[in-house]
Scaffold this active site. Structure first.
Site, PDB file in Angstrom:
ATOM      1  N   ASN A 140       6.369 -12.470   7.350  1.00  0.00           N
ATOM      2  CA  ASN A 140       5.418 -11.876   6.418  1.00  0.00           C
ATOM      3  C   ASN A 140       5.482 -10.367   6.654  1.00  0.00           C
ATOM      4  OD1 ASN A 140       3.266 -10.977   4.946  1.00  0.00           O
ATOM      5  ND2 ASN A 140       1.762 -12.361   5.865  1.00  0.00           N
ATOM      6  N   ARG A 153       7.228 -14.686   3.053  1.00  0.00           N
ATOM      7  CA  ARG A 153       6.070 -14.675   2.175  1.00  0.00           C
ATOM      8  C   ARG A 153       6.253 -13.522   1.192  1.00  0.00           C
ATOM      9  NH1 ARG A 153       0.211 -12.131   2.911  1.00  0.00           N
ATOM     10  NH2 ARG A 153      -0.706 -13.056   1.074  1.00  0.00           N
ATOM     11  N   HIS A 189      -3.240 -16.277  -2.861  1.00  0.00           N
ATOM     12  CA  HIS A 189      -3.528 -17.288  -1.829  1.00  0.00           C
ATOM     13  C   HIS A 189      -2.975 -18.659  -2.233  1.00  0.00           C
ATOM     14  CE1 HIS A 189      -7.396 -15.076  -0.247  1.00  0.00           C
ATOM     15  NE2 HIS A 189      -6.333 -14.733   0.490  1.00  0.00           N
ATOM     16  N   HIS A 241     -10.883 -20.776  -0.084  1.00  0.00           N
ATOM     17  CA  HIS A 241     -10.210 -20.033   0.992  1.00  0.00           C
ATOM     18  C   HIS A 241     -11.108 -18.842   1.308  1.00  0.00           C
ATOM     19  CE1 HIS A 241      -6.516 -18.323   3.034  1.00  0.00           C
ATOM     20  NE2 HIS A 241      -7.327 -17.287   2.961  1.00  0.00           N
ATOM     21  N   ARG A 292     -13.835  -6.232  -0.245  1.00  0.00           N
ATOM     22  CA  ARG A 292     -13.590  -6.138  -1.697  1.00  0.00           C
ATOM     23  C   ARG A 292     -14.790  -6.658  -2.467  1.00  0.00           C
ATOM     24  NH1 ARG A 292      -8.079  -9.378  -1.609  1.00  0.00           N
ATOM     25  NH2 ARG A 292      -7.764  -8.812   0.556  1.00  0.00           N
ATOM     26  N   ARG A 337     -19.275 -12.549  11.416  1.00  0.00           N
ATOM     27  CA  ARG A 337     -20.034 -12.827  12.656  1.00  0.00           C
ATOM     28  C   ARG A 337     -21.033 -11.706  12.953  1.00  0.00           C
ATOM     29  NH1 ARG A 337     -14.481 -14.444  15.494  1.00  0.00           N
ATOM     30  NH2 ARG A 337     -13.928 -12.768  14.092  1.00  0.00           N
ATOM     31  N   GLU A 397      -0.472 -21.131   6.529  1.00  0.00           N
ATOM     32  CA  GLU A 397       0.478 -20.626   5.534  1.00  0.00           C
ATOM     33  C   GLU A 397       1.891 -20.553   6.106  1.00  0.00           C
ATOM     34  OE1 GLU A 397      -2.655 -17.649   4.711  1.00  0.00           O
ATOM     35  OE2 GLU A 397      -1.712 -17.515   2.740  1.00  0.00           O
TER      36      GLU A 397
HETATM   37  P1  ADP Z   1      -7.545 -13.043   6.849  1.00  0.00           P
HETATM   38  O1  ADP Z   1      -7.957 -13.126   5.410  1.00  0.00           O
HETATM   39  O2  ADP Z   1      -7.382 -11.639   7.340  1.00  0.00           O
HETATM   40  O3  ADP Z   1      -6.403 -13.976   7.218  1.00  0.00           O
HETATM   41  P2  ADP Z   1      -9.206 -14.873   8.399  1.00  0.00           P
HETATM   42  O4  ADP Z   1      -8.856 -16.092   7.619  1.00  0.00           O
HETATM   43  O5  ADP Z   1      -8.750 -14.780   9.799  1.00  0.00           O
HETATM   44  O6  ADP Z   1      -8.830 -13.535   7.632  1.00  0.00           O
HETATM   45  O7  ADP Z   1     -10.809 -14.757   8.382  1.00  0.00           O
HETATM   46  C1  ADP Z   1     -11.481 -13.682   8.932  1.00  0.00           C
HETATM   47  C2  ADP Z   1     -12.970 -13.895   8.730  1.00  0.00           C
HETATM   48  O8  ADP Z   1     -13.356 -15.095   9.391  1.00  0.00           O
HETATM   49  C3  ADP Z   1     -13.831 -12.778   9.289  1.00  0.00           C
HETATM   50  O9  ADP Z   1     -14.789 -12.387   8.330  1.00  0.00           O
HETATM   51  C4  ADP Z   1     -14.560 -13.436  10.431  1.00  0.00           C
HETATM   52  O10 ADP Z   1     -15.850 -12.952  10.524  1.00  0.00           O
HETATM   53  C5  ADP Z   1     -14.613 -14.884   9.998  1.00  0.00           C
HETATM   54  N1  ADP Z   1     -14.840 -15.764  11.142  1.00  0.00           N
HETATM   55  C6  ADP Z   1     -13.990 -16.107  12.112  1.00  0.00           C
HETATM   56  N2  ADP Z   1     -14.610 -16.901  13.028  1.00  0.00           N
HETATM   57  C7  ADP Z   1     -15.885 -17.059  12.595  1.00  0.00           C
HETATM   58  C8  ADP Z   1     -17.042 -17.780  13.076  1.00  0.00           C
HETATM   59  N3  ADP Z   1     -16.999 -18.497  14.186  1.00  0.00           N
HETATM   60  N4  ADP Z   1     -18.178 -17.705  12.352  1.00  0.00           N
HETATM   61  C9  ADP Z   1     -18.243 -16.982  11.239  1.00  0.00           C
HETATM   62  N5  ADP Z   1     -17.203 -16.301  10.723  1.00  0.00           N
HETATM   63  C10 ADP Z   1     -16.041 -16.340  11.383  1.00  0.00           C
END
Ligand code: ADP
Length: 400
Positions: free
Chosen positions: A7, A91, A180, A208, A241, A286, A386
């Site tokens: 990627n 990707r 996505h 997603h 966004r 979080r 992915e």
């Molecule tokens: P990306 O789109 O960059 O691949 P991810 O799929 O890794 O992102 O998701 C990132 C998001 O997931 C962040 O907003 C993070 O806060 C949230 N996240 C990860 N673990 C937790 C959790 N235990 N509780 C709430 N949100 C979480």
């Protein structure tokens, strides 16, 4: 047989080496801040070795060289030579209207990727640079492109057209493309397996929810509508966004705030969403949940807005499909936040959706169903993957 999944982004280069026979990731990692100071290489292998090192990496070609020397390293490596890589899966974000599935790289496919540069100026050029660099580094090794947009090329015209003069679609290709797609397709296929029903007989909604968020209606295995649009800015409220917006807000910002298009782009893409709404200086859910718990009302409101929009799409897509068999939650938020899943599902009993709070709280990283016995609609949590999806699609192309 091993497949290297790449990627290649504008400043980062992510990779995974998949062992097909064992269905395992043999090694994976990322080169960050390519071409900038403090380039960093993070690498781990299946034996549990992990390193984080500084590296001199000016471009994609050098990133590949750095990654290959680790993959073949005496101590940390997992292969002895390049020849142990049977194929490379890339990707690629945008394939436009013409690319309806993943494809082996040919000069025609490369031309189509280039034709989409103007539609995805931040993504397609670095994706292409990854392909060109691999062609130079791995002559003769088959390469495939797996497109984020391909899964959504089944959208009917009434779903992908905007209410704009038709020539803007015909001549300028302005339409909903959706993104996505690899993730939505992957989790829907896993959902069908989990439900033990052919995907052709299911009406699914996949959510997603990561930093980027999108939601897709999947009928008979085909995407029939999706929340991201001409660009990944449309749809749900995301980390930074804004998602859907009255377009007149853009003129208002130009006229009353004196912002130019670059500044508005920055505002809507990087300073909005949960980051902009919650006012806690973070786009990480979080941090926003923690601030809400401590009594910050604005953080709570941001979460309510985030959830409310997801609910609206679930209602809209249930109507678009004339019913619903299951909802799938995936990505960082969808997989890890039981609270967000609970908030999204609460009040949707009228659509036949009833969550089991205990099952929902107990999700441990493996695909599972979290609906109550009373629910008419399945609620599944399925970790997206992915990289594995790209490896499997590359393998399928090799075997054709
Ligand atoms: P990306 O789109 O960059 O691949 P991810 O799929 O890794 O992102 O998701 C990132 C998001 O997931 C962040 O907003 C993070 O806060 C949230 N996240 C990860 N673990 C937790 C959790 N235990 N509780 C709430 N949100 C979480």
């Amino acid at each position: 047989m091993n497949i290297l999944v790449i990627n290649a982004g504008s400043s980062s280069f992510k990779f995974s080496l998949f062992g097909v026979e064992d269905d395992t990731v043999m090694a994976s990692g990322v080169v960050e801040r390519i071409g900038l100071r403090n380039t960093q290489l993070i690498y781990g292998n299946f034996r549990g070795d992990e390193i984080k090192t500084k590296a001199e990496v000016a471009d994609t070609s050098q990133a590949i060289a750095a990654v290959m020397s680790l993959l073949m390293d005496e101590e940390l490596g997992v292969i002895r030579s390049k020849e142990e890589i049977s194929a490379i899966g890339h990707r690629v974000v945008h394939g436009g209207e013409k690319i309806k599935s993943s494809a082996l790289i040919t000069s025609k496919v490369k031309r189509i990727i280039e034709d989409c540069f103007e539609l995805a100026p931040l993504h397609n050029p670095p994706n292409m640079a990854g392909i060109t660099a691999c062609e130079a580094n791995f002559p003769g090794t088959p390469q495939a492109a797996v497109f984020d947009t391909a899964f959504h090329t089944t959208l009917p015209d009434h779903a992908y057209l905007y209410g704009l003069p038709y020539d803007l679609y015909r001549k300028d290709k302005i339409r909903k493309y959706g993104f996505h797609g690899t993730s939505h397709q992957y989790v829907c296929l896993v959902a069908a397996e989990q439900l033990k029903q052919p995907i052709e007989e299911l009406r699914l909604i996949s959510c997603h929810l990561g930093n980027g968020c999108s939601i897709t209606a999947v009928e008979e295995g085909k995407s029939i509508d999706t929340s991201m649009g001409f660009t990944p800015l449309e749809g749900l409220i995301m980390g930074t966004r804004c998602g859907e917006l009255d377009p007149a807000i853009v003129f208002y910002l130009m006229e009353h705030k004196n912002l130019n298009s670059g500044q508005i782009g920055e505002l809507l893409n990087k300073q909005s969403g949960l980051l902009g709404l919650a006012g806690v200086g973070s786009s990480d859910l979080r941090d926003i949940l923690a601030a809400g718990k401590k009594g910050k009302q604005q953080a709570d409101t941001a979460i309510q807005a985030f959830v409310y929009r997801i609910k609206k799409y679930i209602g809209a897509y249930t109507a678009a499909m004339g019913g619903l068999n299951a909802i799938v939650f995936t990505a960082g938020i969808g997989e890890n936040s039981a609270l967000i899943r609970e908030m999204v599902c609460s009040g949707l009993e009228g659509l036949g959706i009833v969550l089991d709070p205990d099952k929902n709280a107990r999700f441990d990283g493996k695909s599972c169903c979290v609906e109550s016995d009373k629910s008419k609609v399945g609620v599944l949590v399925i970790p997206t993957n992915e990289e594995r999806a790209i490896a499997l699609q590359t393998l399928e192309l090799l075997r054709k």
